[in-house]
Design a protein around this motif. Structure first.
Motif, PDB file in Angstrom:
ATOM      1  N   ALA A  28       0.884  -1.183  -0.070  1.00  0.00           N
ATOM      2  CA  ALA A  28      -0.011  -0.077  -0.036  1.00  0.00           C
ATOM      3  C   ALA A  28       0.907   1.262  -0.014  1.00  0.00           C
ATOM      4  CB  ALA A  28      -1.134   0.131   1.237  1.00  0.00           C
ATOM      5  N   ALA A  29       1.772   1.281   0.702  1.00  0.00           N
ATOM      6  CA  ALA A  29       2.750   2.466   0.860  1.00  0.00           C
ATOM      7  C   ALA A  29       3.572   2.676  -0.390  1.00  0.00           C
ATOM      8  CB  ALA A  29       3.811   2.217   1.755  1.00  0.00           C
ATOM      9  N   ILE A  30       4.057   1.466  -1.179  1.00  0.00           N
ATOM     10  CA  ILE A  30       4.625   1.511  -2.694  1.00  0.00           C
ATOM     11  C   ILE A  30       3.627   2.097  -3.521  1.00  0.00           C
ATOM     12  CG2 ILE A  30       5.317   0.183  -4.570  1.00  0.00           C
ATOM     13  CD1 ILE A  30       6.810  -1.657  -2.374  1.00  0.00           C
ATOM     14  N   ALA A  31       2.216   1.620  -3.481  1.00  0.00           N
ATOM     15  CA  ALA A  31       1.453   2.369  -4.476  1.00  0.00           C
ATOM     16  C   ALA A  31       1.146   3.576  -3.965  1.00  0.00           C
ATOM     17  CB  ALA A  31      -0.035   1.479  -4.047  1.00  0.00           C
ATOM     18  N   GLU A  32       1.286   4.174  -3.021  1.00  0.00           N
ATOM     19  CA  GLU A  32       1.086   5.543  -2.760  1.00  0.00           C
ATOM     20  C   GLU A  32       2.064   6.267  -3.270  1.00  0.00           C
ATOM     21  OE1 GLU A  32      -0.865   9.103  -1.269  1.00  0.00           O
ATOM     22  OE2 GLU A  32      -1.423   7.119  -1.676  1.00  0.00           O
ATOM     23  N   GLY A  33       3.147   5.886  -3.065  1.00  0.00           N
ATOM     24  CA  GLY A  33       4.269   6.293  -3.680  1.00  0.00           C
ATOM     25  C   GLY A  33       4.474   6.502  -5.334  1.00  0.00           C
ATOM     26  N   ARG A  34       3.969   5.344  -5.951  1.00  0.00           N
ATOM     27  CA  ARG A  34       3.811   5.546  -7.036  1.00  0.00           C
ATOM     28  C   ARG A  34       2.813   6.551  -7.672  1.00  0.00           C
ATOM     29  NH1 ARG A  34       2.363  -0.355  -9.105  1.00  0.00           N
ATOM     30  NH2 ARG A  34       2.661   1.006 -11.263  1.00  0.00           N
ATOM     31  N   ARG A  35       1.742   6.524  -6.932  1.00  0.00           N
ATOM     32  CA  ARG A  35       0.846   7.429  -7.450  1.00  0.00           C
ATOM     33  C   ARG A  35       1.089   8.937  -7.310  1.00  0.00           C
ATOM     34  NH1 ARG A  35      -3.658  10.250  -5.349  1.00  0.00           N
ATOM     35  NH2 ARG A  35      -3.026  10.061  -3.094  1.00  0.00           N
ATOM     36  N   GLN A  36       1.851   9.376  -6.173  1.00  0.00           N
ATOM     37  CA  GLN A  36       2.339  10.707  -5.895  1.00  0.00           C
ATOM     38  C   GLN A  36       3.486  11.027  -6.729  1.00  0.00           C
ATOM     39  OE1 GLN A  36       0.333  12.224  -4.261  1.00  0.00           O
ATOM     40  NE2 GLN A  36      -0.216  11.421  -2.434  1.00  0.00           N
ATOM     41  N   THR A  37       3.949  10.286  -7.667  1.00  0.00           N
ATOM     42  CA  THR A  37       5.142  10.603  -8.483  1.00  0.00           C
ATOM     43  C   THR A  37       4.966  10.295  -9.834  1.00  0.00           C
ATOM     44  OG1 THR A  37       6.400   9.545  -6.598  1.00  0.00           O
ATOM     45  CG2 THR A  37       7.682  10.179  -8.602  1.00  0.00           C
ATOM     46  N   GLN A  38       5.407  11.421 -10.486  1.00  0.00           N
ATOM     47  CA  GLN A  38       5.270  11.416 -12.083  1.00  0.00           C
ATOM     48  C   GLN A  38       6.484  12.122 -12.665  1.00  0.00           C
ATOM     49  OE1 GLN A  38       3.089  10.139 -13.647  1.00  0.00           O
ATOM     50  NE2 GLN A  38       1.365  10.004 -12.154  1.00  0.00           N
TER      51      GLN A  38
END
Length: 545
Positions: A81-91
């Motif tokens: 879940a933490a990794i998914a949040e980091g991916r969502r917040q980074t572009q």
């Protein structure tokens, strides 16, 4: 420079690392890695701007007329879940034209609970004659080599390596070392500045130039023949010399606590200060501020200070206080009158000011707590954090983020290359960023207020109370008919689309709750969101679509 390419994670090669198979392994942090390659046309006389807050940047000049990018993106988290949040917040964005290219990593909302972290590293090949600008917050290292155009680097933490750069150099850091290596004698000016790091310049033994050096607590070392001397400046050691009889170009080196060495490879270095009758200049009287600094950091500051030593440090000042230095960090626990602080290179940290506050740095962050009077704050390179500007004021940075928790009076915010966040405002707000997002939340007691927000290459989020009344004019200028949009939770907008100069203009005009004071929002290549909640809350900007 307008971004045109969004390198979406779905298009990248995916490698998932660190999968746990046992209960013990499950407690370890996991990583998600992606690698991308991209080539686009690039004018050999063009300019490349790289904005990468976290990670390494390596730029190498070649004879090809192409921009070749390899990016390694790693998100590390305590669980999926933490990794998914980091991916969502980074572009990652690549845009612009063949004459002006922009490569930008965007971390919309950094992790505050340390459950995830992200790093983006770039390996880039460019035409040798282009100009290169790099902006970073905490890099693993910035390396630029074989470039004949101008180079400008700003970095908070991490080393800067400049190898065989022939053009004009400007390198600024707060906590990083700077290394400049010339294979041929330098022919144009260079300015190298770091607050808490070392500077090392390597030149041929026969190179001729003028050396200007400044330090507070460091030393000057050289292996080259010099003719010059020291001059007295309050709180700093200044040295001017001709190297091998040269008058130009000018090499300027500035460091507060670090060591500066200028010489030829393989030749022994000698300290210039060791041969003098002590260091010129006079030391500033100091106080033990350790308990006060910890208290201010825990209770009054938005972010902990990056500096650990200060050229001026005071716990409490009963009355007004004015201080100016050419080099150094400043800490003031509390000023019960007005505060007027200027440093050319360094961080300014103030817990509380009872009157007006005027602070300025030509290279360093501003970290301010509770300001009861009008605030005027500006820095040429660094983030600005303010807990409370109770009577408003003006805040500006040429390269960094602006974060204000509360503004109780009219306030103007400007960033030349970063995000702007104002969590609670009760009065008029003007905010502009030339490369970043804007998030503004109006206090729940505000019924109508003048707001003027402008963002280039970023989103705008405006949070207002449900009964907020205003005459509204929202404009988006975009290169895509579908990528950017206006969204509003309050009714009353009429949306109009037209073409202006080959680009799409989306305009929302109308009245909220019968109309009131003017709200003007403008975003270039970004989205605009107007949200209405019953209670103000911390805003998390959405990732770009």
């Amino acid at each position: 420079m307008k971004p045109k390419h969004l390198l979406h994670p779905a298009l990248l090669a995916l490698v998932v690392l660190g999968l746990a198979n046992t209960a013990a392994e499950a407690q370890q942090r996991r990583s998600f890695a992606q690698k991308l390659n991209k080539q686009v046309a690039f004018d050999p006389r063009g300019t490349l701007v790289i904005e990468n807050p976290l990670g390494a940047v390596n730029v190498e000049g070649t004879s090809e007329s192409v921009l070749d990018i390899t990016a390694n993106w790693v998100v590390t988290g305590v669980d999926d879940a933490a990794i998914a949040e980091g991916r969502r917040q980074t572009q990652i964005y690549l845009g612009g034209t063949p004459e002006n290219r922009l490569l930008r990593s965007v971390i919309v909302q950094p992790s505050r609970d340390q459950s995830w972290s992200v790093s983006v590293s770039y390996f880039i090949k460019v035409p040798r004659s282009v100009h290169v600008n790099v902006v970073s917050r905490s890099s693993e290292g910035i390396s630029i080599s074989r470039i004949s155009g101008n180079v400008n680097v700003r970095n908070m933490t991490g080393p800067i390596h400049l190898n065989s750069v022939i053009g004009l150099i400007r390198a600024d850091s707060v906590n990083g070392d700077i290394y400049a290596t010339y294979k041929l004698p330098p022919t144009v000016n260079a300015i190298l500045s770091t607050v808490n790091g070392h500077i090392q310049v390597t030149t041929p033994s026969d190179a001729s130039f003028t050396w200007h050096a400044e330090t507070l607590k460091g030393d000057f070392l050289t292996s080259l023949p010099l003719r010059g001397g020291f001059s007295r400046h309050p709180g700093a050691t200044v040295y001017r010399a001709s190297v091998n009889g040269g008058t130009s170009p000018i090499l300027q080196t500035v460091t507060m606590t670090g060591r500066v060495s200028v010489g030829a490879e393989g030749l022994p270095m000698q300290s210039l200060l060791a041969s003098t009758q002590g260091r010129p200049g006079s030391a500033m009287p100091q106080e033990d501020v350790t308990p006060s600094l910890q208290r201010v950091s825990d209770t009054l500051l938005v972010q902990p200070p990056t500096a650990s030593s200060f050229v001026a440090q005071r716990n409490l000042i009963n009355g007004n206080y004015k201080f100016e230095t050419s080099l150094g960090n400043v800490f003031l626990g509390e000023v019960r009158g007005n505060a007027d602080i200027t440093t050319r290179a360094g961080e300014i940290v103030i817990g509380r000011v009872g009157g007006s506050c005027d602070v300025s740095s030509l290279g360093g962050p501003l970290n301010l707590g509770d300001i009861h009077g009008v605030l005027t704050a500006s820095t040429a390179a660094g983030h600005v954090h303010v807990r409370a500007a109770r009577k408003g004021g003006s805040i500006s940075t040429d390269g960094g983020n602006v974060h204000v928790v509360h503004a109780g009076g009219p306030i103007t915010l400007h960033s030349g290359g970063g995000d702007i966040i104002l969590q609670n405002a009760t009065s008029r707000v003007n905010a502009e960023t030339k490369s970043g997002d804007i998030s503004l939340t109006l206090d729940r007691t505000v019924r109508s207020q003048t707001v003027n927000l402008r963002s280039v290459d970023g989103n705008i989020v405006l949070n207002v109370p449900p009964g907020f009344a205003a005459d509204v004019d929202i404009t988006i200028i975009t290169s895509s008919d579908v990528a950017n949009r206006i969204q509003s939770q309050l009714p009353g907008l009429s949306i109009i689309r037209d073409q202006v100069g080959g680009r799409t203009r989306i305009r929302g005009v109308g009245k909220f709750n019968g109309g009131g004071q003017k709200v003007t929002l403008m975003a270039e290549d970004g989205n605009v969101h107007v949200r209405s909640e019953n209670t103000p809350q911390m805003v998390v900007l959405p990732p770009r679509q």
